[in-house]
Design a protein around this motif. Structure first.
Motif: not given
Length: 298
Positions: A175-202
Protein backbone atom coordinates in the motif's frame (compact mmCIF):
# COMPACT_ATOMS: atom_id res chain seq x y z
CA UNK A 1 9.99 -5.45 59.33
CA UNK A 2 9.66 -1.98 57.77
CA UNK A 3 7.57 -1.83 54.62
CA UNK A 4 7.23 0.88 51.99
CA UNK A 5 4.00 1.18 50.00
CA UNK A 6 3.01 3.74 47.40
CA UNK A 7 0.67 6.44 48.64
CA UNK A 8 -1.05 6.15 45.26
CA UNK A 9 -2.00 2.56 46.03
CA UNK A 10 -3.40 3.55 49.42
CA UNK A 11 -5.48 6.21 47.68
CA UNK A 12 -6.75 3.61 45.23
CA UNK A 13 -7.68 1.39 48.17
CA UNK A 14 -9.56 4.15 50.02
CA UNK A 15 -11.62 5.05 46.95
CA UNK A 16 -12.39 1.38 46.27
CA UNK A 17 -13.34 0.88 49.93
CA UNK A 18 -15.73 3.85 49.68
CA UNK A 19 -17.59 2.49 46.65
CA UNK A 20 -16.93 -1.28 46.93
CA UNK A 21 -17.23 -1.47 43.16
CA UNK A 22 -14.18 -1.74 40.90
CA UNK A 23 -15.76 -0.07 37.86
CA UNK A 24 -17.12 2.90 39.83
CA UNK A 25 -13.87 3.36 41.74
CA UNK A 26 -11.84 3.20 38.53
CA UNK A 27 -13.99 5.96 37.02
CA UNK A 28 -13.46 8.13 40.10
CA UNK A 29 -9.71 7.57 39.83
CA UNK A 30 -9.56 8.16 36.04
CA UNK A 31 -7.96 4.76 35.42
CA UNK A 32 -9.16 1.57 33.79
CA UNK A 33 -10.80 -1.17 35.84
CA UNK A 34 -8.08 -3.73 34.96
CA UNK A 35 -5.38 -1.26 36.04
CA UNK A 36 -7.13 -0.72 39.39
CA UNK A 37 -7.48 -4.47 39.97
CA UNK A 38 -3.81 -4.95 39.17
CA UNK A 39 -2.67 -2.26 41.64
CA UNK A 40 -4.91 -3.53 44.45
CA UNK A 41 -3.59 -7.07 44.01
CA UNK A 42 -0.04 -5.71 44.02
CA UNK A 43 -0.77 -3.82 47.25
CA UNK A 44 -2.21 -6.97 48.83
CA UNK A 45 0.89 -8.96 47.87
CA UNK A 46 3.14 -6.27 49.30
CA UNK A 47 1.20 -6.10 52.57
CA UNK A 48 0.98 -9.86 52.87
CA UNK A 49 -2.77 -10.04 53.49
CA UNK A 50 -6.01 -9.56 51.52
CA UNK A 51 -7.84 -6.23 51.72
CA UNK A 52 -11.00 -7.25 49.90
CA UNK A 53 -13.07 -10.32 49.37
CA UNK A 54 -14.28 -10.53 45.78
CA UNK A 55 -17.66 -12.21 45.71
CA UNK A 56 -19.80 -12.93 42.61
CA UNK A 57 -22.10 -9.95 43.13
CA UNK A 58 -20.23 -7.75 45.58
CA UNK A 59 -16.91 -6.70 47.03
CA UNK A 60 -16.45 -6.53 50.81
CA UNK A 61 -13.58 -5.49 53.03
CA UNK A 62 -11.70 -8.20 54.88
CA UNK A 63 -11.01 -7.69 58.62
CA UNK A 64 -7.50 -6.56 57.65
CA UNK A 65 -8.95 -4.12 55.13
CA UNK A 66 -11.33 -2.69 57.72
CA UNK A 67 -8.42 -2.20 60.12
CA UNK A 68 -6.23 -0.51 57.51
CA UNK A 69 -8.88 1.79 56.04
CA UNK A 70 -9.03 4.54 58.74
CA UNK A 71 -5.25 4.91 58.84
CA UNK A 72 -4.99 4.83 55.06
CA UNK A 73 -7.54 7.65 54.83
CA UNK A 74 -5.57 9.67 57.39
CA UNK A 75 -2.32 9.18 55.48
CA UNK A 76 -3.84 10.15 52.13
CA UNK A 77 -5.57 13.23 53.61
CA UNK A 78 -2.44 14.29 55.51
CA UNK A 79 -0.28 14.04 52.40
CA UNK A 80 -2.78 16.02 50.32
CA UNK A 81 -2.84 18.78 52.94
CA UNK A 82 0.95 18.77 53.25
CA UNK A 83 1.39 18.90 49.48
CA UNK A 84 -1.00 21.86 49.19
CA UNK A 85 0.83 23.72 51.96
CA UNK A 86 4.24 23.08 50.40
CA UNK A 87 3.03 24.03 46.95
CA UNK A 88 1.65 27.35 48.15
CA UNK A 89 4.71 28.19 50.27
CA UNK A 90 6.68 29.67 47.39
CA UNK A 91 5.88 32.65 45.19
CA UNK A 92 6.16 30.75 41.89
CA UNK A 93 3.31 28.65 40.56
CA UNK A 94 4.34 25.39 38.94
CA UNK A 95 2.13 24.01 36.18
CA UNK A 96 2.75 20.45 34.99
CA UNK A 97 1.71 19.75 31.41
CA UNK A 98 1.23 16.09 30.51
CA UNK A 99 1.59 14.66 27.02
CA UNK A 100 2.04 11.27 25.38
CA UNK A 101 3.41 12.25 21.96
CA UNK A 102 5.27 15.23 20.57
CA UNK A 103 2.78 18.08 20.21
CA UNK A 104 4.61 20.33 17.73
CA UNK A 105 2.41 22.44 15.42
CA UNK A 106 3.64 25.59 17.25
CA UNK A 107 0.84 25.06 19.73
CA UNK A 108 2.91 25.31 22.90
CA UNK A 109 5.80 27.60 22.19
CA UNK A 110 4.14 31.01 22.41
CA UNK A 111 2.00 30.20 25.46
CA UNK A 112 4.83 28.49 27.38
CA UNK A 113 7.20 31.36 26.66
CA UNK A 114 4.61 33.89 27.82
CA UNK A 115 3.90 32.15 31.11
CA UNK A 116 7.56 31.58 31.83
CA UNK A 117 8.19 35.28 31.23
CA UNK A 118 5.47 36.01 33.77
CA UNK A 119 7.25 33.95 36.42
CA UNK A 120 5.47 30.63 36.09
CA UNK A 121 7.43 27.42 36.36
CA UNK A 122 6.31 25.07 33.58
CA UNK A 123 7.10 21.37 33.76
CA UNK A 124 6.54 19.11 30.73
CA UNK A 125 5.76 15.50 31.58
CA UNK A 126 5.90 12.69 29.01
CA UNK A 127 3.56 9.89 30.10
CA UNK A 128 3.19 6.34 28.77
CA UNK A 129 -0.03 5.32 27.00
CA UNK A 130 -0.58 2.96 29.95
CA UNK A 131 -2.01 6.11 31.58
CA UNK A 132 -4.43 7.51 29.00
CA UNK A 133 -5.03 10.63 31.12
CA UNK A 134 -1.33 11.64 30.82
CA UNK A 135 -1.11 12.20 34.57
CA UNK A 136 -4.45 13.95 35.15
CA UNK A 137 -5.85 10.89 36.88
CA UNK A 138 -3.24 10.69 39.65
CA UNK A 139 -2.72 14.45 39.95
CA UNK A 140 0.75 14.33 38.44
CA UNK A 141 -0.33 16.70 35.66
CA UNK A 142 -2.43 19.86 35.90
CA UNK A 143 -3.37 19.96 32.21
CA UNK A 144 -2.56 17.65 29.32
CA UNK A 145 -2.41 17.60 25.54
CA UNK A 146 -4.42 14.53 24.54
CA UNK A 147 -5.96 13.08 21.42
CA UNK A 148 -9.70 12.65 21.85
CA UNK A 149 -11.93 10.90 22.79
CA UNK A 150 -11.60 11.66 26.49
CA UNK A 151 -10.22 8.58 28.24
CA UNK A 152 -12.23 8.87 31.46
CA UNK A 153 -15.15 10.72 33.07
CA UNK A 154 -14.50 13.85 35.11
CA UNK A 155 -12.36 15.48 32.43
CA UNK A 156 -13.15 18.41 30.16
CA UNK A 157 -11.42 19.44 26.96
CA UNK A 158 -10.86 22.22 24.46
CA UNK A 159 -10.19 21.00 20.92
CA UNK A 160 -7.19 22.82 19.48
CA UNK A 161 -6.81 21.23 16.05
CA UNK A 162 -8.50 18.72 13.77
CA UNK A 163 -6.45 16.70 11.32
CA UNK A 164 -7.07 13.83 8.90
CA UNK A 165 -5.86 10.43 9.96
CA UNK A 166 -2.98 8.90 8.00
CA UNK A 167 -1.47 5.43 8.09
CA UNK A 168 2.14 4.55 8.82
CA UNK A 169 3.48 1.57 6.86
CA UNK A 170 6.83 -0.19 6.61
CA UNK A 171 8.87 0.62 3.53
CA UNK A 172 8.06 -1.93 0.84
CA UNK A 173 4.48 -2.50 1.99
CA UNK A 174 2.20 -2.93 -1.07
CA UNK A 175 0.00 0.00 0.00
CA UNK A 176 3.01 2.32 0.32
CA UNK A 177 3.02 2.78 -3.44
CA UNK A 178 -0.40 4.45 -3.36
CA UNK A 179 -0.68 8.23 -2.88
CA UNK A 180 -3.80 7.67 -0.74
CA UNK A 181 -5.22 4.59 0.98
CA UNK A 182 -8.85 3.57 1.40
CA UNK A 183 -9.52 2.40 4.92
CA UNK A 184 -11.21 -0.68 3.47
CA UNK A 185 -7.78 -1.70 2.16
CA UNK A 186 -6.48 -1.70 5.75
CA UNK A 187 -9.26 -3.81 7.25
CA UNK A 188 -7.29 -7.06 7.17
CA UNK A 189 -3.94 -5.57 8.17
CA UNK A 190 -2.37 -6.29 11.55
CA UNK A 191 -2.35 -3.08 13.60
CA UNK A 192 0.06 -1.70 16.15
CA UNK A 193 -2.27 -0.96 19.07
CA UNK A 194 -2.19 1.14 22.20
CA UNK A 195 -2.49 -0.87 25.44
CA UNK A 196 -5.98 -1.90 26.58
CA UNK A 197 -5.67 0.57 29.46
CA UNK A 198 -5.98 3.36 26.87
CA UNK A 199 -9.67 2.44 26.49
CA UNK A 200 -11.60 4.56 23.98
CA UNK A 201 -8.41 6.19 22.68
CA UNK A 202 -7.09 2.77 21.67
CA UNK A 203 -10.34 2.07 19.82
CA UNK A 204 -10.17 5.42 18.00
CA UNK A 205 -6.69 4.77 16.63
CA UNK A 206 -7.79 1.30 15.57
CA UNK A 207 -10.80 2.92 13.82
CA UNK A 208 -13.05 0.33 15.42
CA UNK A 209 -16.18 2.30 14.52
CA UNK A 210 -15.34 2.12 10.79
CA UNK A 211 -14.96 -1.66 10.67
CA UNK A 212 -18.65 -2.66 10.40
CA UNK A 213 -18.41 -4.78 13.52
CA UNK A 214 -15.26 -6.67 12.51
CA UNK A 215 -12.61 -6.95 15.20
CA UNK A 216 -9.22 -5.45 14.29
CA UNK A 217 -6.20 -7.71 14.00
CA UNK A 218 -3.62 -6.74 16.62
CA UNK A 219 -0.02 -7.36 15.69
CA UNK A 220 1.51 -5.92 18.85
CA UNK A 221 0.67 -3.53 21.72
CA UNK A 222 2.97 -0.59 22.45
CA UNK A 223 3.22 2.11 25.10
CA UNK A 224 5.15 4.89 23.36
CA UNK A 225 5.67 6.51 19.92
CA UNK A 226 9.21 5.12 19.73
CA UNK A 227 7.90 1.58 20.22
CA UNK A 228 5.16 2.23 17.64
CA UNK A 229 7.50 3.13 14.79
CA UNK A 230 10.00 0.44 15.70
CA UNK A 231 7.17 -2.11 15.47
CA UNK A 232 6.02 -0.72 12.11
CA UNK A 233 9.54 -0.76 10.68
CA UNK A 234 9.90 -4.36 11.86
CA UNK A 235 6.79 -5.39 9.94
CA UNK A 236 4.71 -6.17 13.03
CA UNK A 237 1.79 -4.00 11.94
CA UNK A 238 0.58 -0.67 10.60
CA UNK A 239 -0.78 2.26 12.62
CA UNK A 240 -3.06 5.25 12.17
CA UNK A 241 -1.58 8.63 13.09
CA UNK A 242 -2.57 12.28 12.77
CA UNK A 243 -1.47 14.12 9.63
CA UNK A 244 1.07 16.44 11.29
CA UNK A 245 2.49 13.56 13.32
CA UNK A 246 3.48 12.03 10.01
CA UNK A 247 5.79 15.06 9.67
CA UNK A 248 6.98 14.95 13.28
CA UNK A 249 7.89 11.27 13.20
CA UNK A 250 9.98 10.82 10.06
CA UNK A 251 12.27 7.81 9.64
CA UNK A 252 13.70 6.17 6.51
CA UNK A 253 12.11 2.76 7.11
CA UNK A 254 8.53 4.01 7.57
CA UNK A 255 6.23 5.77 5.09
CA UNK A 256 3.04 7.73 5.80
CA UNK A 257 -0.02 7.95 3.57
CA UNK A 258 -3.39 9.75 3.95
CA UNK A 259 -6.42 7.52 4.58
CA UNK A 260 -9.84 8.11 3.06
CA UNK A 261 -13.20 7.45 4.76
CA UNK A 262 -12.20 8.21 8.35
CA UNK A 263 -13.31 11.03 10.66
CA UNK A 264 -10.51 13.44 11.62
CA UNK A 265 -8.46 13.24 14.77
CA UNK A 266 -8.81 15.97 17.42
CA UNK A 267 -5.96 17.19 19.61
CA UNK A 268 -7.27 18.83 22.78
CA UNK A 269 -6.12 20.55 25.93
CA UNK A 270 -7.65 18.59 28.81
CA UNK A 271 -8.05 19.28 32.52
CA UNK A 272 -10.03 17.97 35.48
CA UNK A 273 -13.62 19.21 35.68
CA UNK A 274 -13.33 19.85 39.42
CA UNK A 275 -10.08 21.83 39.11
CA UNK A 276 -11.19 25.44 39.61
CA UNK A 277 -7.75 26.98 40.16
CA UNK A 278 -7.46 30.31 38.32
CA UNK A 279 -4.01 29.37 37.03
CA UNK A 280 -5.43 26.38 35.16
CA UNK A 281 -8.23 28.51 33.71
CA UNK A 282 -5.70 31.15 32.63
CA UNK A 283 -3.51 28.57 30.93
CA UNK A 284 -6.48 27.02 29.09
CA UNK A 285 -7.67 30.45 27.97
CA UNK A 286 -4.32 31.05 26.26
CA UNK A 287 -5.11 28.38 23.66
CA UNK A 288 -7.81 29.27 21.11
CA UNK A 289 -10.30 26.53 20.32
CA UNK A 290 -10.34 25.07 16.82
CA UNK A 291 -13.16 26.21 14.53
CA UNK A 292 -16.06 23.81 14.43
CA UNK A 293 -16.35 21.59 11.40
CA UNK A 294 -14.28 18.93 9.65
CA UNK A 295 -10.53 19.00 9.45
CA UNK A 296 -9.26 21.65 7.09
CA UNK A 297 -12.41 23.83 7.31
CA UNK A 298 -12.11 27.49 8.25
Amino acid sequence: MAMDVHLRDLRYFTVLAEHLHFTVAAQKLYISQPALSKQIRALERQLGFPLLERRPREVVLTPQGQALLPRARELVAAWQETWQEARSAGPTFTLTVGMQTAVGRNLQREALTRFRDEGWRISLRLVSWEDPTAGLGDGGSDVAFLWLPLPAPGLVSRTLIREPRWVSLPVGHPLAAKPEVDFADLADEAFVALPRAAGPVREFWLATDARDGREPRIGIEVTSPADTFEAIASGLGVALIAEKNAQLYQRPDVVHRPVRDLAPAELALVWRANDTRPEVAEFVAAFPAAPSGPAGSQ
